[in-house]
Scaffold this active site. Structure first.
Site, short mmCIF file in Angstrom:
data_model
loop_
_atom_site.label_atom_id
_atom_site.label_comp_id
_atom_site.label_asym_id
_atom_site.label_seq_id
_atom_site.Cartn_x
_atom_site.Cartn_y
_atom_site.Cartn_z
N SER A 1 24.61 -22.37 5.79
CA SER A 1 23.56 -22.74 4.85
C SER A 1 23.57 -24.23 4.57
O SER A 1 24.63 -24.85 4.55
CB SER A 1 23.73 -21.97 3.54
OG SER A 1 23.42 -20.62 3.73
N GLU B 1 -6.38 -11.99 -1.88
CA GLU B 1 -5.24 -11.89 -2.80
C GLU B 1 -4.74 -13.30 -3.14
O GLU B 1 -4.92 -14.24 -2.35
CB GLU B 1 -4.11 -11.11 -2.13
CG GLU B 1 -4.40 -9.64 -1.98
CD GLU B 1 -4.20 -8.86 -3.26
OE1 GLU B 1 -4.96 -9.09 -4.21
OE2 GLU B 1 -3.29 -8.02 -3.31
N LYS C 1 26.60 -14.21 -7.03
CA LYS C 1 25.59 -15.12 -7.56
C LYS C 1 24.18 -14.68 -7.11
O LYS C 1 23.24 -14.65 -7.90
CB LYS C 1 25.89 -16.54 -7.06
CG LYS C 1 25.08 -17.60 -7.76
CD LYS C 1 25.63 -18.99 -7.43
CE LYS C 1 24.81 -20.06 -8.12
NZ LYS C 1 25.41 -21.38 -8.04
N ASP C 2 24.05 -14.32 -5.82
CA ASP C 2 22.78 -13.82 -5.31
C ASP C 2 22.34 -12.56 -6.06
O ASP C 2 21.15 -12.35 -6.31
CB ASP C 2 22.89 -13.49 -3.81
CG ASP C 2 22.82 -14.74 -2.94
OD1 ASP C 2 22.57 -15.83 -3.49
OD2 ASP C 2 23.02 -14.62 -1.71
N HIS D 1 23.56 -17.98 10.50
CA HIS D 1 25.01 -17.80 10.53
C HIS D 1 25.67 -18.65 11.61
O HIS D 1 26.89 -18.76 11.65
CB HIS D 1 25.34 -16.31 10.68
CG HIS D 1 25.25 -15.58 9.38
ND1 HIS D 1 26.26 -14.84 8.84
CD2 HIS D 1 24.24 -15.55 8.46
CE1 HIS D 1 25.90 -14.36 7.67
NE2 HIS D 1 24.67 -14.78 7.41
#
Lengths: 424, 252
Positions: A221, A289, A245-246, A217
């Protein structure tokens, strides 16, 4: 008062009263409301939020699993099965938690791949990236310890193999392994400390995620062009645009996740996870895994001791080479901002880098395949070539491309990019 | 170059050493099971027959410690029937007020009675081999149900020249082909209460399905809930896509 600058004036008197004393609503509006996001971010930018949601799901289901779990070698396996059989919706908790780990890694690997392709690690986001690598390391430790808790054959032997790696360290290795185990074999003290740490580390992750998001922040981005926003025309407010959108990406991701949880809950696990740990009986072949397989392949790629020429004095045993390479493969990501010094961020404008990164993504799956197979014949050679490419890319190709690559012209701004604002 | 060559040499030596595993078991052929797939459910009649096979044959050596008699109501038995089944077994309990351990008839809340008091006793009675607990067997074996069915039907005369160790039996689906368990099921062994023909294949299929249920007793609840969750999630996806499109329409 001065922490977040001007306080907003809220029409609701209660909100206003709180905000004047603790400006939490002002902060939320600044960081999650009007927070400017590049308007051209694609769905690859949704995976950070998805990963954070998975962390929340893991912590919630994990706490409820812990309420029904008994950390003792003789009781652990049965207590997990009791959760599955007799606790209300215990089977759902366990399958969400078990598969949640896999989907957390899927989200984080996509998140990292996006960061790599679009150069999100470059100035001014170096520290943001480095905290991300810390999160990855913590996640791996947490997942590994969680895998140990059911005390199955895979648990016990996985712990044995991975902790034994530390014995490759010269001089202190054996002592270190005994110290890690809390005894002379993988036993109850090992399980107890793994349980304590598996409970602790997710909250450490949460703390580092907070720092990661804080740093995000500050810089804002990155975006597919890699060009920083210059004018308000280049950005949209986080809410409602990017938050919606997220949410689309998150809901699709959760749909696939829940499909696996409800219909194929065992697709990503091994049958030996349903047999109690027996220290006297080694399984036919031990595999970790799936999300550890690429690194496991790097560990096993080294098969020859390095000796002083014309003598039999071993300088660097194969096992130590493997251990160093495996840890090195992740640690070197910390230095990525200085290994790749090309001023252009986005892979879209770097014709050579673009293909090298795509080849890295393919390499990741090649290594994964190699890690799943016994270390011999073709899979071993694939693992060795894959390991070679991994290190050559980061240590040779990226530093060379920093100065030698002919970059394509970069758009002047986000809005000036022809691909920016097409209809979706 | 020299290093690459020697690496290849190492790889060649390793792959030359692999024929040691040549006697590895055949892959169990794929069978159709009613509980497979997204909509698959258990065949309760088969589960009841399978339980009968377990009770009359397998239970002589194999424990199922994770199951309780009360779980049997899921197979369609009434609570009364479950009580009767549980009461057939003597369950160790205690100590009582005198400090003595004692045995009492089983109750629905008891775990399945184990044939041996501990693993050592189980080994002692089985020539050193430990009959595995079967509660999770179908989840704990590669190829799960297909494997269990194939083992039960895979006993054969040993091929000429095969060196079978004394006390072991030849089974084409078992790793190494030498299995300590003697052929457990034979044609006509269990007389089914529902009159189903008791061929070897029928008994093997029934007990395999019973073991599948035992390892995953909540499967039907899971798939039923999953279906509702999927319908909800797909609708949710649709709504989110529509909301996002409407919202972003004025941005582009």
């Amino acid at each position: 008062m001065a922490h977040f600058g001007e306080n907003k004036n809220f029409s609701n008197p209660v909100v206003n009263w709180i905000d004047n004393r603790l400006p939490i609503f002002t902060m939320l509006i600044k960081e999650y409301g009007v927070f400017p996001m590049p308007r051209n971010v694609n769905y690859m930018w949704s995976f950070g939020g998805i990963a954070m949601t998975m962390l929340g799901i893991m912590i919630l289901t994990g706490i409820m699993m812990a309420m029904n779990y008994t950390p003792h070698t003789t009781l652990a396996f049965d207590s997990v099965e009791r959760t599955m059989r007799d606790v209300n919706f215990g089977w759902l908790l366990r399958y969400i938690h078990m598969n949640g780990a896999s989907f957390f890694f899927i989200a984080v690997y996509i998140h990292i791949a996006r960061g790599l392709f679009y150069g999100s690690y470059k100035k001014p986001r170096e520290l943001l990236w480095m905290f991300g690598v810390v999160i990855l390391l913590l996640m791996m430790a947490t997942a590994f310890m969680g895998y140990a808790l059911p005390w199955s054959q895979m648990s016990g032997w996985g712990v044995t193999v991975i902790t034994s790696m530390f014995s490759a360290i010269p001089l202190v290795g054996d002592g270190l392994v005994t110290w890690l185990w809390g005894g002379f074999s993988v036993d109850n003290p090992t399980l107890n400390r793994f349980y304590a740490l598996h409970f602790l580390l997710p909250f450490v992750i949460l703390g580092v995620v907070f720092i990661h998001v804080w740093a995000l922040h500050v810089t804002g981005s990155n975006n597919p062009t890699g060009v920083e926003p210059k004018t308000p025309a280049d950005t949209v407010p986080f809410a409602p645009y990017v938050s919606t959108k997220d949410s689309v990406a998150l809901v699709f991701f959760l749909t696939i996740f829940l499909g696996v949880v409800f219909f194929y809950p065992l697709a990503l696990t091994e049958v030996d996870h349903f047999r109690k740990f027996d220290p006297m009986q080694t399984p036919a072949h031990i595999v970790p895994e799936w999300y550890f397989l690429p690194f496991y392949a790097i560990l096993r790629a080294f098969t020859m001791d390095i000796t002083i020429p014309f003598t039999t004095v071993v300088l660097l045993p194969a096992k130590l080479q493997g251990v160093l390479a495996m840890f090195g493969s992740i640690i070197l990501l910390v230095f990525l901002p200085w290994l790749d010094r090309n001023p252009v961020k986005s892979g879209r404008f770097r014709p050579v880098f673009k293909w090298c990164i795509w080849l890295l993504f393919v390499d990741f799956f090649v290594l994964m395949y190699s890690g799943a197979k016994p270390p011999e014949g073709l899979p071993l050679i694939m693992g060795q070539l894959g390991t070679l490419y991994y290190f050559v890319l980061f240590l040779v190709i990226l530093p060379v491309l920093s100065f030698k690559e002919k970059n394509l012209p970069v758009p002047a701004s986000i809005s000036a990019d022809p691909g920016c604002c097409k209809k979706h | 170059m020299k290093k690459t060559l020697s690496m290849l040499a190492v790889a060649a030596v390793i792959s030359a050493a692999t024929p040691a595993f040549a006697s590895e078991a055949e892959v169990p052929p794929h069978q159709k099971w009613p509980h497979q797939g997204v909509f698959g459910t258990y065949d309760k009649a088969a589960l009841q027959r399978g339980f009968q096979v377990y009770k009359e044959v397998c239970a002589a050596c194999h424990s199922m410690k994770l199951l309780s008699y009360r779980d049997l109501t899921q197979l369609g038995y009434t609570p009364e029937q479950v009580k009767t089944v549980a009461a057939e077994y003597q369950i160790p309990d205690g100590p009582n007020d005198e400090g003595e351990m004692f045995e009492r008839p089983g109750r629905p809340a008891d775990r399945f009675h184990s044939p041996f008091p501990n693993d050592k006793a189980a080994r002692a009675a089985n020539g050193g081999a430990l009959p595995p607990d079967m509660s999770l067997l179908s989840k704990a074996r590669e190829h799960g149900d297909d494997y269990i069915y194939s083992i039960l039907t895979g006993y054969e005369e040993k091929p000429a020249g095969f060196d079978l160790m004394p006390g072991l039996n030849y089974n084409k689906y078992f790793a190494g082909h030498q299995i300590a368990m003697a052929k457990p099921l034979n044609e006509g062994q269990v007389t089914y209460t529902d009159g189903t023909a008791n061929t070897l294949e029928q008994q093997a299929r029934d007990v395999t399905q019973f073991l599948a249920w035992a390892s995953e007793p909540h499967m039907e609840q899971r798939k039923g809930m999953g279906l509702k969750v999927m319908i909800f999630m797909l609708a949710f996806c649709g709504i989110m896509v529509a909301a996002k499109r409407k919202l972003w329409a004025d941005i582009h």
